[in-house]
Design a protein around this motif. Structure first.
Motif, short mmCIF file in Angstrom:
data_model
loop_
_atom_site.label_atom_id
_atom_site.label_comp_id
_atom_site.label_asym_id
_atom_site.label_seq_id
_atom_site.Cartn_x
_atom_site.Cartn_y
_atom_site.Cartn_z
N LYS A 1 31.76 2.83 87.47
CA LYS A 1 32.26 2.59 86.12
C LYS A 1 33.15 3.73 85.62
O LYS A 1 33.91 3.56 84.67
CB LYS A 1 31.08 2.39 85.16
CG LYS A 1 30.23 1.15 85.46
CD LYS A 1 31.02 -0.13 85.26
CE LYS A 1 30.12 -1.36 85.19
NZ LYS A 1 29.42 -1.67 86.46
N SER A 2 33.04 4.90 86.25
CA SER A 2 33.83 6.04 85.82
C SER A 2 35.27 5.98 86.31
O SER A 2 36.11 6.77 85.87
CB SER A 2 33.19 7.34 86.31
OG SER A 2 33.09 7.34 87.73
N ASP A 3 35.59 5.05 87.20
CA ASP A 3 36.98 4.88 87.63
C ASP A 3 37.69 3.99 86.61
O ASP A 3 37.62 2.76 86.67
CB ASP A 3 37.05 4.26 89.03
CG ASP A 3 38.47 4.23 89.59
OD1 ASP A 3 39.43 4.23 88.79
OD2 ASP A 3 38.62 4.19 90.82
N HIS A 4 38.37 4.62 85.68
CA HIS A 4 38.98 3.88 84.58
C HIS A 4 40.11 2.95 85.04
O HIS A 4 40.47 2.01 84.32
CB HIS A 4 39.52 4.86 83.54
CG HIS A 4 38.47 5.80 83.03
ND1 HIS A 4 37.34 5.37 82.38
CD2 HIS A 4 38.37 7.16 83.09
CE1 HIS A 4 36.60 6.40 82.04
NE2 HIS A 4 37.19 7.51 82.47
N TYR A 5 40.65 3.19 86.23
CA TYR A 5 41.73 2.34 86.74
C TYR A 5 41.20 1.01 87.27
O TYR A 5 41.96 0.14 87.66
CB TYR A 5 42.51 3.08 87.82
CG TYR A 5 43.12 4.36 87.28
CD1 TYR A 5 44.26 4.33 86.47
CD2 TYR A 5 42.52 5.59 87.53
CE1 TYR A 5 44.80 5.48 85.94
CE2 TYR A 5 43.06 6.76 87.00
CZ TYR A 5 44.19 6.69 86.20
OH TYR A 5 44.71 7.85 85.66
N LEU A 6 39.87 0.87 87.24
CA LEU A 6 39.24 -0.41 87.56
C LEU A 6 38.76 -1.13 86.31
O LEU A 6 38.45 -2.31 86.37
CB LEU A 6 38.04 -0.19 88.49
CG LEU A 6 38.35 0.25 89.91
CD1 LEU A 6 37.06 0.56 90.66
CD2 LEU A 6 39.14 -0.82 90.65
N ARG A 7 38.73 -0.44 85.15
CA ARG A 7 38.08 -1.04 83.99
C ARG A 7 38.99 -0.98 82.75
O ARG A 7 39.86 -1.82 82.60
CB ARG A 7 36.72 -0.35 83.75
CG ARG A 7 35.78 -1.15 82.85
CD ARG A 7 34.35 -0.67 82.98
NE ARG A 7 33.46 -1.23 81.98
CZ ARG A 7 32.82 -2.39 82.10
NH1 ARG A 7 33.01 -3.14 83.18
NH2 ARG A 7 32.00 -2.82 81.16
N ARG A 8 38.82 -0.01 81.90
CA ARG A 8 39.61 0.01 80.65
C ARG A 8 41.11 0.20 80.93
O ARG A 8 41.94 -0.35 80.23
CB ARG A 8 39.11 1.15 79.76
CG ARG A 8 37.75 0.91 79.14
CD ARG A 8 37.82 -0.03 77.96
NE ARG A 8 36.53 -0.07 77.26
CZ ARG A 8 36.29 -0.77 76.17
NH1 ARG A 8 37.24 -1.52 75.65
NH2 ARG A 8 35.11 -0.75 75.60
N SER A 9 41.44 0.99 81.94
CA SER A 9 42.85 1.27 82.25
C SER A 9 43.29 0.50 83.50
O SER A 9 44.12 0.98 84.27
CB SER A 9 43.06 2.78 82.45
OG SER A 9 42.70 3.49 81.29
N TRP A 10 42.76 -0.69 83.66
CA TRP A 10 42.98 -1.44 84.89
C TRP A 10 44.45 -1.79 85.11
O TRP A 10 44.90 -1.97 86.25
CB TRP A 10 42.13 -2.71 84.91
CG TRP A 10 42.52 -3.74 83.90
CD1 TRP A 10 42.05 -3.85 82.62
CD2 TRP A 10 43.45 -4.82 84.08
NE1 TRP A 10 42.64 -4.92 81.99
CE2 TRP A 10 43.49 -5.54 82.85
CE3 TRP A 10 44.24 -5.25 85.13
CZ2 TRP A 10 44.29 -6.66 82.67
CZ3 TRP A 10 45.04 -6.37 84.95
CH2 TRP A 10 45.06 -7.06 83.74
#
Length: 351
Positions: free
Chosen positions: A45-54
């Protein structure tokens, strides 16, 4: 041809909080291959490029590491995949969002990863046509991905009432509609009767399989310890409480590990044993260190039952001294835990 060609077993790195470092992740991939497990899904979940900053691309250094991880998994005989969590994309899935998702999927195609997951977990879900909206997104992804197998985590991935408490009331018929609308060879994740299930039986899974109209991939939240309560404990025993007869209802079983990678290996040994890949008797001693393993076995019960709050300053000082002297990566993780390195931060839940 069906995308669901083999039983998946291994790791879903899907925890909140402090992520593993790159070197450790490479080593764990090698080890799960050695255990006879078959898959590693990268989705911290700490990889923001997979979630909020996808919609943004990874910086070059991080992208290079991701490519190295994918290549290393392939060389190790481990099926690798990435779990994409486009936060609440179903709220507004218009032309611009659709194009952004296509660009992201095509970027992920460059990894040559055989697995791709689309994760709708831990997002608001109280939307009447939630299943239809999510099914439309999955259908688009299926057209664009070059991965051999696609997995989806529903917003409601357990019967546990805690999900409705945090993400809103589950829409009526959500699971039945999702099962009917998704392509049959798309895998669906399930965590069991609770988000963190102590036991899982075939009886727990039977009604869910009927509603979702397919076998499940178990996203097993053992030994994960990323929450406010669980972060104060270490789960150092092999995976247990899973009846062997659950296999007939599953197309895969992945364990979500602790923030402490090396200390998660005993749990993974239990997963391997459940599916007939019992490690050699001295395997854990070889990878963790014989003395470290002895310390872990001595302390496993009190780290589980008493946790950090049950250790006074003198206990911690003595334990830090003993584990520091052991000098292994697993021992260093214990020292870090005792010293507050993995203290739960509520901010991690907001990405």
């Amino acid at each position: 041809m069906s995308r669901r060609s083999s039983f998946l077993s291994g790791v879903v790195e899907g925890d909140y909080g402090q992520a593993w470092d790159h070197a450790t992740r490479l080593q764990i991939v090698s080890m799960i291959g050695g255990l006879g497990l078959s898959a590693f899904l990268y989705c911290p979940k700490s990889d923001h490029y997979l979630r909020r900053s996808w919609q943004s691309d990874w910086p070059e250094r991080e992208w290079r590491r991701l490519r190295e991880l994918a290549a290393h998994a392939s060389e190790s005989g481990v099926l690798f995949g990435v779990g994409l969590s486009p936060y609440a994309l179903y709220d507004n899935y218009g032309n611009r969002e659709r194009e952004a998702l296509r660009n992201k999927v095509e970027r992920l195609n460059a990894l040559g990863a055989p697995l791709l997951a689309l994760l709708f977990d831990d997002m608001p879900g109280e939307i009447e046509d939630l299943a239809s909206r999510q099914s439309e997104i999955v259908a688009d992804l299926l057209c664009w991905t070059e991965s051999e197998r696609v997995l989806v985590c529903p917003t409601y991935y357990s019967d546990d009432p805690v999900l409705e408490k945090h993400f809103g009331k589950r829409p009526s018929g959500y699971w039945e509609q999702l099962g009917a609308q998704l392509a049959h060879d798309v895998d669906l994740f399930w965590t069991g009767p609770q988000v963190c299930s102590d036991t899982i039986t075939a009886r727990d899974l039977e009604p869910v399989v009927q509603q979702l109209q397919r076998p499940l991939v178990l996203w097993d939240n053992y030994p994960v310890n990323d929450g406010a309560v669980r972060s104060k404990h270490l789960y150092l025993n092999p995976l247990a409480g899973r009846d062997p007869d659950i296999r007939e209802h599953l197309s895969g079983h992945l364990c979500n590990p602790m923030n402490q990678a090396w200390l998660s290996l005993p749990a993974l040994c239990g997963l391997a044993t459940l599916y007939g890949h019992k490690p050699k008797e001295d395997w854990l001693a070889q990878v963790l260190g014989e003395h470290t393993l002895a310390l872990i076995r001595r302390d496993a019960h009190r780290f589980l039952e008493r946790g950090l709050d049950g250790l006074d300053a003198r206990d911690r000082e003595q334990l830090v001294s003993e584990y520091t002297a052991a000098g292994t990566p697993a021992a260093a993780e214990v020292v870090g835990w005792l010293s507050g390195k993995y203290t739960f931060d509520p901010a991690c839940l907001t990405d």
